[in-house]
Design an enzyme around this catalytic site. Structure first.
Site, PDB file in Angstrom:
ATOM      1  N   LYS A  97       0.901  -1.003   0.229  1.00  0.00           N
ATOM      2  CA  LYS A  97       0.070  -0.027  -0.047  1.00  0.00           C
ATOM      3  C   LYS A  97       1.013   1.390  -0.099  1.00  0.00           C
ATOM      4  CE  LYS A  97      -4.493   0.929   0.573  1.00  0.00           C
ATOM      5  NZ  LYS A  97      -5.902   0.275   0.384  1.00  0.00           N
ATOM      6  N   GLY A 119     -22.832   4.712   6.277  1.00  0.00           N
ATOM      7  CA  GLY A 119     -22.019   5.357   5.129  1.00  0.00           C
ATOM      8  C   GLY A 119     -22.765   4.670   3.825  1.00  0.00           C
ATOM      9  N   GLY A 141     -22.113   5.950   0.728  1.00  0.00           N
ATOM     10  CA  GLY A 141     -21.000   6.255  -0.466  1.00  0.00           C
ATOM     11  C   GLY A 141     -21.239   5.149  -1.594  1.00  0.00           C
ATOM     12  N   ASN A 142     -20.188   5.045  -2.044  1.00  0.00           N
ATOM     13  CA  ASN A 142     -20.084   4.120  -3.568  1.00  0.00           C
ATOM     14  C   ASN A 142     -20.306   2.687  -3.097  1.00  0.00           C
ATOM     15  OD1 ASN A 142     -19.273   6.353  -5.035  1.00  0.00           O
ATOM     16  ND2 ASN A 142     -17.389   6.280  -4.514  1.00  0.00           N
ATOM     17  N   VAL A 143     -20.021   2.096  -2.079  1.00  0.00           N
ATOM     18  CA  VAL A 143     -20.129   0.718  -1.635  1.00  0.00           C
ATOM     19  C   VAL A 143     -21.493   0.646  -1.106  1.00  0.00           C
ATOM     20  CG1 VAL A 143     -19.155  -1.245  -0.490  1.00  0.00           C
ATOM     21  CG2 VAL A 143     -17.700   0.228  -1.473  1.00  0.00           C
TER      22      VAL A 143
HETATM   23  P1  NAD Z   1     -17.115   6.727   0.067  1.00  0.00           P
HETATM   24  O1  NAD Z   1     -16.486   7.656   0.472  1.00  0.00           O
HETATM   25  O2  NAD Z   1     -17.831   6.738  -1.301  1.00  0.00           O
HETATM   26  O3  NAD Z   1     -18.218   6.460   0.971  1.00  0.00           O
HETATM   27  C1  NAD Z   1     -18.218   6.781   2.457  1.00  0.00           C
HETATM   28  C2  NAD Z   1     -19.322   7.338   3.110  1.00  0.00           C
HETATM   29  O4  NAD Z   1     -19.236   7.345   4.637  1.00  0.00           O
HETATM   30  C3  NAD Z   1     -19.508   8.796   2.680  1.00  0.00           C
HETATM   31  O5  NAD Z   1     -20.756   9.023   2.209  1.00  0.00           O
HETATM   32  C4  NAD Z   1     -19.121   9.572   4.036  1.00  0.00           C
HETATM   33  O6  NAD Z   1     -20.061  10.718   3.949  1.00  0.00           O
HETATM   34  C5  NAD Z   1     -19.751   8.404   5.111  1.00  0.00           C
HETATM   35  N1  NAD Z   1     -19.380   8.711   6.193  1.00  0.00           N
HETATM   36  C6  NAD Z   1     -18.020   9.055   6.879  1.00  0.00           C
HETATM   37  N2  NAD Z   1     -18.000   9.250   8.361  1.00  0.00           N
HETATM   38  C7  NAD Z   1     -19.220   8.486   8.519  1.00  0.00           C
HETATM   39  C8  NAD Z   1     -19.811   8.528   9.845  1.00  0.00           C
HETATM   40  N3  NAD Z   1     -19.324   8.929  10.999  1.00  0.00           N
HETATM   41  N4  NAD Z   1     -21.167   8.235   9.893  1.00  0.00           N
HETATM   42  C9  NAD Z   1     -22.005   7.746   8.755  1.00  0.00           C
HETATM   43  N5  NAD Z   1     -21.482   7.963   7.573  1.00  0.00           N
HETATM   44  C10 NAD Z   1     -20.104   8.548   7.524  1.00  0.00           C
HETATM   45  O7  NAD Z   1     -16.254   5.327  -0.005  1.00  0.00           O
HETATM   46  P2  NAD Z   1     -16.748   3.900  -0.346  1.00  0.00           P
HETATM   47  O8  NAD Z   1     -15.866   3.544  -1.718  1.00  0.00           O
HETATM   48  O9  NAD Z   1     -18.211   3.573  -0.439  1.00  0.00           O
HETATM   49  O10 NAD Z   1     -16.157   2.861   0.667  1.00  0.00           O
HETATM   50  C11 NAD Z   1     -16.758   2.782   1.932  1.00  0.00           C
HETATM   51  C12 NAD Z   1     -15.566   1.817   2.951  1.00  0.00           C
HETATM   52  O11 NAD Z   1     -15.387   0.601   2.256  1.00  0.00           O
HETATM   53  C13 NAD Z   1     -14.107   2.688   3.081  1.00  0.00           C
HETATM   54  O12 NAD Z   1     -13.795   2.352   4.439  1.00  0.00           O
HETATM   55  C14 NAD Z   1     -13.337   1.943   2.047  1.00  0.00           C
HETATM   56  O13 NAD Z   1     -11.839   2.170   2.410  1.00  0.00           O
HETATM   57  C15 NAD Z   1     -13.847   0.307   1.992  1.00  0.00           C
HETATM   58  N6  NAD Z   1     -13.631  -0.359   0.807  1.00  0.00           N
HETATM   59  C16 NAD Z   1     -13.913   0.265  -0.078  1.00  0.00           C
HETATM   60  C17 NAD Z   1     -13.620  -0.379  -1.541  1.00  0.00           C
HETATM   61  C18 NAD Z   1     -14.346   0.173  -2.945  1.00  0.00           C
HETATM   62  O14 NAD Z   1     -14.363  -0.479  -3.801  1.00  0.00           O
HETATM   63  N7  NAD Z   1     -14.583   1.212  -2.703  1.00  0.00           N
HETATM   64  C19 NAD Z   1     -13.094  -1.505  -1.332  1.00  0.00           C
HETATM   65  C20 NAD Z   1     -12.648  -2.116   0.029  1.00  0.00           C
HETATM   66  C21 NAD Z   1     -12.973  -1.274   0.919  1.00  0.00           C
END
Ligand code: NAD
Length: 393
Positions: free
Chosen positions: A118, A218, A220-222
């Site tokens: 990483k 959360g 977000g994307n996932v």
């Molecule tokens: P993202 O940034 O699109 O979404 C994260 C969301 O969490 C955002 O909407 C943010 O506003 C919200 N958030 C932050 N703090 C918060 C809180 N205290 N309470 C409620 N909501 C809160 O990220 P993502 O791509 O959806 O990834 C989500 C998690 O999964 C991250 O921890 C990331 O490291 C992990 N992850 C993602 C992937 C991927 O393919 N995107 C792969 C493996 C792991």
């Protein structure tokens, strides 16, 4: 003393390699005093067993990056590059070390021929990005000769990966129009969905989600992709996010979901808590409040202290699906890119998270381990088996 660890400081004017146990050293304003004067940090490095940690500084572009290569027994170390405004260099280093170790376990337990690595770029992703910075960083990755392969992470985008790709072939997560795998989030969400269903099977004896109450932290994307899948199976969804527009992304599509105040999230009466925001949400303060039977979500490093908090969950009778196992869809997706990308193949491999998670639960039970301990052991066992296989050739 750090056995087998080499720090490499790479700059584009000077190239210097030095052993990790040397005295404090300052090269072109990049101070390493913080590492050399802090015995605890050296002990941490030794205990984590990294193969190589590489620092990069380029004055012209302002690039300050750390690449942590944890283990390359199974293959090149693949892991994303995070861009973050760290409080200090030590915090950035610790993040790179922890995240790269997690990548070793993630790839190993997912059956990928990849090691764990990483990288972090120290800087504000909203202010400090430039084409030159990412191309410089790309040159730097190229100098590692394929030992480390990068991808997107928090603070970096597909566009940044395109700049890196101008200087090195050791980059994944490129846009689809460039033959890349595009946004990994739907595949990550599918893997989380599979892991969550496996946990439901273990606890309830069947894996139907109809009527199950799931809290997604959360959106977000996932999180949003996961919610779509859960709703299709008839689950009752509660959501929480710190941003109103993120909440509305979901409520516009699914008006029936319940919105929960982020401050009240841990006391909700639900069957499953799915952390899909940030790490360390499972800790001394939150675990005693939880009223769920299962924790299964996408966020990396959910357990604040892996040993302590995995045990706390177990003692409370809450089944924890290890994050690095069930969120591996993203790495499976970029791994497919190395073989010639095909989304269907990536999804089929990701589906295997269901059976692997069930195997893990059985292994943990049979060996009286927490699920986190069991997942680490399964990953290490695979690495050890392959190491021995190679040694016997
Ligand atoms: P993202 O940034 O699109 O979404 C994260 C969301 O969490 C955002 O909407 C943010 O506003 C919200 N958030 C932050 N703090 C918060 C809180 N205290 N309470 C409620 N909501 C809160 O990220 P993502 O791509 O959806 O990834 C989500 C998690 O999964 C991250 O921890 C990331 O490291 C992990 N992850 C993602 C992937 C991927 O393919 N995107 C792969 C493996 C792991």
């Amino acid at each position: 003393m750090l056995k087998g660890t080499v720090f490499t400081v790479t700059q584009f004017k000077n190239y210097t390699t030095f052993a990790a146990n040397q005295q404090a050293i300052t090269i072109n304003q990049f101070s390493l005093t913080v590492m050399s004067s802090n015995n605890e940090l050296f002990a941490k490095l030794a205990s984590m067993g990294h193969e190589q940690v590489v620092l990069c500084h380029d004055e012209h572009t302002g690039l300050k990056a750390i690449v942590a290569i944890h283990n390359t027994v199974l293959g090149p170390a693949l892991g994303g590059t995070r861009m973050w405004q760290y409080v200090n260099d030590e915090e950035a280093l610790i993040d790179a070390l922890r995240l790269s170790e997690g990548m070793t376990y993630k790839s190993a337990i997912s059956g990928l021929n990849l090691g764990g690595g990483k990288a972090v770029i120290i800087g504000d992703s909203r202010k400090n990005k430039s084409e030159a910075l990412f191309r410089r960083y790309g040159k730097f990755i190229d100098s590692l000769g394929g030992k480390y392969i990068t991808a997107e992470d928090v603070g970096t985008s597909k566009g940044d990966m395109e700049f890196i790709a101008m200087e090195t072939k050791h980059v994944t997560g490129l846009p689809e129009h460039r033959g890349g795998s595009g946004d990994p989030s739907p595949v990550t969400a599918y893997g989380v969905f599979m892991g969550l269903k496996a946990a439901v099977k273990k606890v309830y004896g069947h894996d139907h989600l109809e009527g199950k109450k799931v809290l997604v932290q959360g959106t977000g994307n996932v999180g949003t992709n996961l919610i779509d899948m859960l709703i299709k199976e008839g689950a009752h969804i509660s959501i929480s996010d710190i941003f109103e527009d993120q909440i509305q992304r979901v409520t516009k599509l699914h008006p029936g979901v319940k919105v929960v105040d982020p401050a009240k999230i841990y006391e909700q009466e639900v069957d499953i808590y799915a952390p899909c925001a940030l790490g360390a949400t499972l800790n001394d303060e939150t675990i005693p409040s939880l009223k769920c039977k299962i924790v299964a979500g996408a966020a990396n490093n959910q357990l604040k202290d892996t040993a302590v908090h995995a045990k706390m969950l177990q003692d409370r009778g809450i089944l924890y699906a290890p994050d690095f196992l069930i969120n591996a869809g993203g790495i499976i997706n970029v791994y497919s890119e190395l073989e010639g990308y095909n989304r269907q193949n990536a999804l089929s491999k990701t589906e295997g998270i269901y059976s692997q998670t069930l195997r893990l639960f059985d292994f943990a039970e049979q060996n009286n381990l927490t699920t986190h301990e069991a997942a680490v052991q399964m990953a290490l066992r695979r690495i050890d088996d392959i190491r021995k296989l190679r040694a016997n050739r």
